[in-house]
Design an enzyme around this catalytic site. Structure first.
Site, PDB file in Angstrom:
ATOM      1  NE  ARG A   1      -7.257  -8.567   0.519  1.00 37.49           N
ATOM      2  CZ  ARG A   1      -6.810  -7.866  -0.516  1.00 37.49           C
ATOM      3  NH1 ARG A   1      -5.796  -7.049  -0.388  1.00 37.49           N
ATOM      4  NH2 ARG A   1      -7.399  -7.994  -1.692  1.00 37.49           N
TER       5      ARG A   1
ATOM      6  CE  LYS B   1      -4.337  -2.004   1.114  1.00 33.69           C
ATOM      7  NZ  LYS B   1      -5.345  -2.385   2.100  1.00 33.69           N
TER       8      LYS B   1
HETATM    9  N1  HH2 Z   1      -7.292  -4.103   0.608  1.00 33.99           N
HETATM   10  C1  HH2 Z   1      -7.593  -4.167  -0.702  1.00 33.99           C
HETATM   11  C2  HH2 Z   1      -8.648  -4.951  -1.167  1.00 33.99           C
HETATM   12  N2  HH2 Z   1      -9.385  -5.690  -0.329  1.00 33.99           N
HETATM   13  N3  HH2 Z   1      -9.842  -6.416   1.869  1.00 33.99           N
HETATM   14  C3  HH2 Z   1      -9.590  -6.377   3.186  1.00 33.99           C
HETATM   15  N4  HH2 Z   1     -10.314  -7.093   4.036  1.00 33.99           N
HETATM   16  N5  HH2 Z   1      -8.573  -5.603   3.686  1.00 33.99           N
HETATM   17  C4  HH2 Z   1      -7.771  -4.832   2.893  1.00 33.99           C
HETATM   18  O1  HH2 Z   1      -6.879  -4.129   3.415  1.00 33.99           O
HETATM   19  C5  HH2 Z   1      -8.036  -4.853   1.484  1.00 33.99           C
HETATM   20  C6  HH2 Z   1      -9.109  -5.667   1.002  1.00 33.99           C
HETATM   21  C7  HH2 Z   1      -6.788  -3.356  -1.653  1.00 33.99           C
HETATM   22  O2  HH2 Z   1      -5.679  -4.071  -2.086  1.00 33.99           O
HETATM   23  P1  HH2 Z   1      -5.611  -4.859  -3.485  1.00 33.99           P
HETATM   24  O3  HH2 Z   1      -6.567  -6.015  -3.485  1.00 33.99           O
HETATM   25  O4  HH2 Z   1      -4.219  -5.230  -3.757  1.00 33.99           O
HETATM   26  O5  HH2 Z   1      -6.017  -3.775  -4.567  1.00 33.99           O
HETATM   27  P2  HH2 Z   1      -7.360  -3.483  -5.394  1.00 33.99           P
HETATM   28  O6  HH2 Z   1      -8.452  -3.169  -4.457  1.00 33.99           O
HETATM   29  O7  HH2 Z   1      -6.944  -2.303  -6.249  1.00 33.99           O
HETATM   30  O8  HH2 Z   1      -7.691  -4.705  -6.209  1.00 33.99           O
END
Ligand code: HH2
Length: 274
Positions: free
Chosen positions: A256, A225
């Site tokens: 995660r 992040k």
């Molecule tokens: N962060 C993201 C997405 N889903 N779910 C939970 N529970 N906690 C988090 O911190 C979280 C999440 C964002 O990260 P990422 O999946 O890599 O990116 P994107 O939302 O752009 O797909």
């Protein structure tokens, strides 16, 4: 019949995912902030999920909609078009969490073997999602977000971020239970980067005890992040591992992460010190 709150066969989430457990991220999206486009091909996504479990992930979080700052949502049809071929290829052989706020997507994913619903809206996005989770007896992650992905990084504001996030999660936990989701199946997440400045994210980590006091396992997603970059990190994998270890030390249960092998090794050592 779905397991009820008092059903003896309900395995509490902290037994199914003991502290620390790693959740590997498989974004089947063209636009996710760190791995967008990498896993759009379902064969590549399924292979990545299998590799993550071989590397020691307890579960993989499959998502068909990016929640990066500024992003618009996608339709349920598009989300299904992205995730269903991946889940079909995994064939129920890999522990799967579905990263969605949509009841229709969750229902299909659970039918294809997913066991956890990861809802970044904490059951505020789709009035039918709670019922889908309850009926399936699935695990559930409730995450805090201020605003929506489109607007959330436009001047987020809190008087006291830790207390406000805790109050929100407490209310959402009570709501989920009132809808028939067994409390022992639920974990909570402060939502690092979701309507938060760098300082808000740091404050939440410093005061994780306020969230632990809610009595549910915590899931933390710091991996790759932008806060890590703003803290001066050059290598996002190393920085993510550092954040995950610090979160674990402060009491987090599920981490995660995108880079599973590095986190599993680091957490194994940190756990040995416990
Ligand atoms: N962060 C993201 C997405 N889903 N779910 C939970 N529970 N906690 C988090 O911190 C979280 C999440 C964002 O990260 P990422 O999946 O890599 O990116 P994107 O939302 O752009 O797909």
């Amino acid at each position: 019949m779905p397991p009820s709150c008092n059903h003896p066969l309900v395995t509490p989430i902290e037994e199914r995912f003991p502290r620390p457990s790693v959740m590997g991220v498989v974004n089947v999206t063209p636009d996710s902030f760190s791995d967008g486009g990498v896993h759009l091909d379902p064969d590549v996504a399924a292979a990545a999920a299998r590799r993550m479990v071989a590397e020691g992930a307890a579960i993989v979080d499959v998502g068909g909609e990016s929640t990066r700052p500024g992003s618009d949502g996608v339709s349920a049809d598009e989300e299904l078009r992205r995730i269903v071929p991946v889940l079909e290829r995994l064939n129920g052989e890999v522990p799967v969490s579905i990263d969605t706020a949509k009841a229709e997507v969750a229902r299909r994913a659970l039918a294809l073997g997913a066991e956890l619903v990861n809802d970044v809206t904490a059951l505020r996005g789709d009035p039918e999602l709670a019922g889908v989770v309850a009926d399936a007896g699935a695990y559930l992650c409730l995450m805090h977000m201020q605003g929506t992905p489109r607007t959330m990084q436009q001047e987020p504001h809190y008087d006291d971020v830790a207390s406000e996030v805790a109050a929100f999660l407490e209310e959402r936990l009570a709501f989920a239970v009132s809808q028939g989701v067994a409390e022992e199946r639920i974990c909570l997440d402060p939502g690092i980067g979701f309507g938060k400045t760098v300082e808000h994210n740091l404050e939440l980590m410093r005061r994780l005890d306020v969230l632990l006091a809610l009595g549910r396992p915590l899931l933390i997603g710091f991996s790759r992040k932008s806060t890590l970059k703003r803290l001066g990190a050059d290598d996002l994998v190393s920085a993510s591992v550092g954040a995950a270890i610090a979160a674990y030390e402060r009491g987090a249960t599920i981490l995660r992460v995108h880079d599973v092998a590095a986190h599993v090794d680091a957490l194994r050592v940190a756990k040995a010190f416990a």
